[in-house]
Design an enzyme around this catalytic site. Sequence first.
Site, PDB file in Angstrom:
ATOM      1  N   LYS A  13       1.272  -1.226  -0.376  1.00 57.20           N
ATOM      2  CA  LYS A  13      -0.103   0.060  -0.055  1.00 57.20           C
ATOM      3  C   LYS A  13       1.025   1.102  -0.277  1.00 57.20           C
ATOM      4  O   LYS A  13       0.547   2.240  -0.651  1.00 57.20           O
ATOM      5  CB  LYS A  13      -0.340  -0.114   1.313  1.00 57.20           C
ATOM      6  N   ARG A  88     -10.051   1.042   8.746  1.00 57.65           N
ATOM      7  CA  ARG A  88      -9.598   0.071   9.565  1.00 57.65           C
ATOM      8  C   ARG A  88     -10.476  -1.408  10.159  1.00 57.65           C
ATOM      9  O   ARG A  88     -10.517  -2.551   9.900  1.00 57.65           O
ATOM     10  CB  ARG A  88      -8.507  -0.235   9.640  1.00 57.65           C
ATOM     11  N   ARG A 127      10.698  -5.821   3.933  1.00 58.83           N
ATOM     12  CA  ARG A 127      10.356  -4.459   4.045  1.00 58.83           C
ATOM     13  C   ARG A 127      11.918  -3.582   5.102  1.00 58.83           C
ATOM     14  O   ARG A 127      11.906  -3.929   5.573  1.00 58.83           O
ATOM     15  CB  ARG A 127       9.242  -3.892   4.385  1.00 58.83           C
ATOM     16  N   ARG A 160      11.040  -1.428  10.157  1.00 62.13           N
ATOM     17  CA  ARG A 160       9.716  -0.922  11.029  1.00 62.13           C
ATOM     18  C   ARG A 160       9.891  -1.882  12.000  1.00 62.13           C
ATOM     19  O   ARG A 160      10.164  -3.019  11.705  1.00 62.13           O
ATOM     20  CB  ARG A 160       8.815  -1.414  10.465  1.00 62.13           C
ATOM     21  N   ARG A 171      -1.066  -9.258  12.866  1.00 62.87           N
ATOM     22  CA  ARG A 171      -1.142  -7.591  12.055  1.00 62.87           C
ATOM     23  C   ARG A 171      -2.356  -8.272  11.619  1.00 62.87           C
ATOM     24  O   ARG A 171      -3.363  -8.243  11.176  1.00 62.87           O
ATOM     25  CB  ARG A 171      -0.162  -7.033  12.333  1.00 62.87           C
TER      26      ARG A 171
HETATM   27  P1  AMP Z   1       0.292  -0.194   9.031  1.00 64.22           P
HETATM   28  O1  AMP Z   1       1.422   1.300   8.290  1.00 64.22           O
HETATM   29  O2  AMP Z   1      -0.760   0.684   8.393  1.00 64.22           O
HETATM   30  O3  AMP Z   1       0.411  -1.129   9.077  1.00 64.22           O
HETATM   31  O4  AMP Z   1      -0.274   0.623  10.402  1.00 64.22           O
HETATM   32  C1  AMP Z   1       0.369   0.236  11.819  1.00 64.22           C
HETATM   33  C2  AMP Z   1      -0.189  -0.241  13.127  1.00 64.22           C
HETATM   34  O5  AMP Z   1      -1.020   0.794  13.331  1.00 64.22           O
HETATM   35  C3  AMP Z   1      -1.136  -0.501  12.182  1.00 64.22           C
HETATM   36  O6  AMP Z   1      -0.171  -2.216  13.169  1.00 64.22           O
HETATM   37  C4  AMP Z   1      -1.868  -0.539  13.861  1.00 64.22           C
HETATM   38  O7  AMP Z   1      -1.805  -1.145  15.584  1.00 64.22           O
HETATM   39  C5  AMP Z   1      -2.167   0.882  14.116  1.00 64.22           C
HETATM   40  N1  AMP Z   1      -2.827   1.043  13.097  1.00 64.22           N
HETATM   41  C6  AMP Z   1      -3.195   2.517  11.736  1.00 64.22           C
HETATM   42  N2  AMP Z   1      -3.909   2.299  11.087  1.00 64.22           N
HETATM   43  C7  AMP Z   1      -4.846   2.293  12.161  1.00 64.22           C
HETATM   44  C8  AMP Z   1      -6.872   1.762  12.552  1.00 64.22           C
HETATM   45  N3  AMP Z   1      -7.348   3.000  11.394  1.00 64.22           N
HETATM   46  N4  AMP Z   1      -7.188   1.450  13.001  1.00 64.22           N
HETATM   47  C9  AMP Z   1      -6.539   1.241  14.219  1.00 64.22           C
HETATM   48  N5  AMP Z   1      -5.470   0.173  14.261  1.00 64.22           N
HETATM   49  C10 AMP Z   1      -4.247   1.311  13.550  1.00 64.22           C
END
Ligand code: AMP
Length: 221
Positions: A13, A88, A127, A160, A171
């Site tokens: 993404k 999400r 990554r 990360r 996740r």
């Molecule tokens: P990402 O970079 O999108 O993979 O997000 C990293 C982490 O941030 C996720 O594993 C969640 O813990 C948190 N997170 C990001 N976006 C959301 C969302 N829309 N709802 C809940 N947690 C989120």
Amino acid sequence: MRIVLMGPPGAGKGTQAKRMVDKFAMVHLSSGDIFRAEKASGSDLGAKLAGYMDSGQLVPDDVVVEMMAKAITRSDGPAGLLLDGFPRTVAQAEALDVQLAGADSPLDAVVVILVDSDAIVERITGRRSCGQCGESYHVKFLAPKAEGICDACGAELTQRTDDTESVVRERLDAYNKQTDPVIGYYKSRDGVDVIEINGNQTPDDVTGDVVSALESLKAGA
Ligand code: AMP
């Protein structure tokens, strides 16, 4: 255009979002990036977010909705909007609908990048990203010219903290249980196109499919 970009962790993404905003002049709002910035600021809210993020769980809806509503309001302008990683959960999608309806700026489409679950762990644990300019890489599938160094700005690449195998499995579990139903939510809504893209291809081929789908959407096809 106002677009939501969805897909499991490791679907690419972030890479696709950067290419989409360059091509279609949209403001890019990544909930993960916004939360990581809050975490890095050392605030109390950042510490609260870290507890969820570092263990691979979703941040509670009330916190997410408040932070993203503010970010969307701040980004409001003539350009389009690309929401990446938000919503999400179905509750977040409902809250977003209410906010966008109130601003008379509904969503045009939801782009979902689909990837085989077997491929995800390898994709995520490989990554890397640039701590300086944010460019994304993968040690196998999108390697920088010099190992560990950003092609774009020469800074060191980092991994990360939540890209480890055990956190990735959490996740993925959260995605399957809480986020996958959001696709069904949008499919049952009028006025929003759900565009499913095969993510089991090279990043350039995924971009090609996304761009042609969005160009057809813009042309009203
Ligand atoms: P990402 O970079 O999108 O993979 O997000 C990293 C982490 O941030 C996720 O594993 C969640 O813990 C948190 N997170 C990001 N976006 C959301 C969302 N829309 N709802 C809940 N947690 C989120």
